[in-house]
Structures are given as structure tokens and as C-alpha cells.
Design an enzyme around this catalytic site. Structure first.
Site, mmCIF file in Angstrom:
data_model
loop_
_atom_site.group_PDB
_atom_site.id
_atom_site.type_symbol
_atom_site.label_atom_id
_atom_site.label_comp_id
_atom_site.label_asym_id
_atom_site.label_seq_id
_atom_site.Cartn_x
_atom_site.Cartn_y
_atom_site.Cartn_z
ATOM 1 N N HIS A 69 -1.071 -6.891 -0.419
ATOM 2 C CA HIS A 69 -2.154 -5.956 -0.125
ATOM 3 C C HIS A 69 -3.486 -6.634 -0.386
ATOM 4 C CE1 HIS A 69 -3.558 -4.666 -4.200
ATOM 5 N NE2 HIS A 69 -2.371 -5.075 -4.558
ATOM 6 N N SER A 70 -4.530 -6.114 0.250
ATOM 7 C CA SER A 70 -5.894 -6.579 0.073
ATOM 8 C C SER A 70 -5.983 -8.091 0.258
ATOM 9 C CB SER A 70 -6.393 -6.124 -1.303
ATOM 10 O OG SER A 70 -7.748 -6.446 -1.503
ATOM 11 N N MET A 71 -6.501 -8.807 -0.727
ATOM 12 C CA MET A 71 -6.696 -10.251 -0.635
ATOM 13 C C MET A 71 -5.399 -10.998 -0.337
ATOM 14 S SD MET A 71 -8.125 -12.740 -3.666
ATOM 15 C CE MET A 71 -6.730 -12.404 -4.748
ATOM 16 N N GLY A 72 -4.267 -10.489 -0.784
ATOM 17 C CA GLY A 72 -2.984 -11.155 -0.575
ATOM 18 C C GLY A 72 -2.507 -11.150 0.867
ATOM 19 N N VAL A 73 -3.073 -10.278 1.699
ATOM 20 C CA VAL A 73 -2.623 -10.164 3.087
ATOM 21 C C VAL A 73 -2.985 -11.399 3.908
ATOM 22 C CG1 VAL A 73 -2.862 -8.841 5.229
ATOM 23 C CG2 VAL A 73 -2.626 -7.647 3.041
#
Length: 161
Positions: free
Chosen positions: A110-114
Site C-alpha cells: 500500500h501507499s509507498m510500497g505500491v
């Protein structure tokens, strides 16, 4: 009084440490290492603990490893002067995937990890559909494919036969 969700679910939890040139990438793992591997990637200003409430709700057939990105949670920060950029995160994933010894796995992000998750999965698909050999990819006339090869080579260096 409400019981801890991890105690209720009886999912084994362990710490994970992956050595990298500047220190280590830390994380935590839920489930048995014989389960289907899932790499969990947190968002901005967060850590592997962001998955604490979610993982107990998922299938018991999974082995989920959530990492702390460098500079987050218990992971080592990057060296002075190094950048925290998407391409660096893709390279971080090379270390993580290699350190875990995984060749096939799912990604939960999610978020930055995407961004890094999509990048890693896209280049794995690229290899299947675009190339017959590393040389063929390098000779592609389209700049987009040259960029893909450059990023892909960070994850999977070509081997001489």
C-alpha cells in the site's frame, strides 16, 4: 478486555533480518515458511507493523513477510548522501527477494510500497513476454524497453551460458 488478535489467531510470528551492504533490512513474518510466500510492503512513514491487524484475517496457508524499508522501523538507514527513491527501493527488493530465497511469491502493498511492487512484478512479466535472451532485450529499439531492461537487470543480472 479484548485479547490480542495474534494470540486469538495462533499465527506464529517471527523477526526477519536480511543483510544488505549498508546494514540490514528488518521485518516480521507470520505463518509457516512452508505456506505460500507473500511479501508485504508498507507505506510512507510506516513500518512492518502496519500489517499487524490485517494478517490474522488472511488465510492460514500464507507465509507473509513484511519488511521495514531502509530508514523505517528497525531497518538500517541508507548511508549519508544516499537517496530514498523508487529505483533504490526496487534494488532493496532485489536484496530482500534474494535473502528470502524466493523465486515465486505474491506481493501485498500500500501507499509507498505500491511503486516498487508494481515495478518488480512488471519486470518479471516483461521477461516472460518480451525476451528470448538478454541480448534481444538490450537490442530493442524502443527507449521504453531499454529502460525496462535497465531496471530489470538490477533484479536479475544476465548469466553467461
Amino acid at each position: 478486555m479484548m485479547a490480542d488478535s495474534n494470540k486469538e489467531s495462533c499465527i506464529p510470528i517471527s523477526e526477519v533480518t536480511i543483510r544488505v551492504p549498508w546494514g540490514h533490512i528488518a521485518g516480521k513474518a507470520w505463518g509457516s515458511s512452508t505456506g505460500h510466500p507473500v511479501l508485504a510492503l508498507h507505506g510512507w512513514l510506516d513500518n512492518a507493523g502496519s500489517f499487524d491487524k490485517l494478517i490474522p484475517l488472511l488465510s492460514r496457508d500464507l507465509y507473509v513477510v513484511a519488511i521495514d524499508w531502509p530508514g523505517h522501523g528497525l531497518s538500517s538507514p541508507r548511508p549519508a548522501g544516499a537517496y530514498y527513491h523508487l529505483i533504490n527501493m526496487v534494488a532493496d527488493l532485489k536484496y530482500v527477494i534474494s535473502g528470502l530465497g524466493w523465486s515465486r511469491f505474491s506481493i501485498l502493498a500500500h501507499s509507498m510500497g505500491v511503486g516498487p511492487a508494481v515495478t518488480v512484478s512488471h519486470y518479471n512479466i516483461l521477461l516472460l513476454y518480451k525476451t528470448k535472451s538478454c541480448t534481444h532485450t538490450r537490442q530493442s529499439s524502443h527507449d521504453h524497453y531499454q529502460q525496462l531492461f535497465t531496471l530489470y537487470s538490477l533484479l536479475h543480472p544476465c548469466r553467461s551460458v
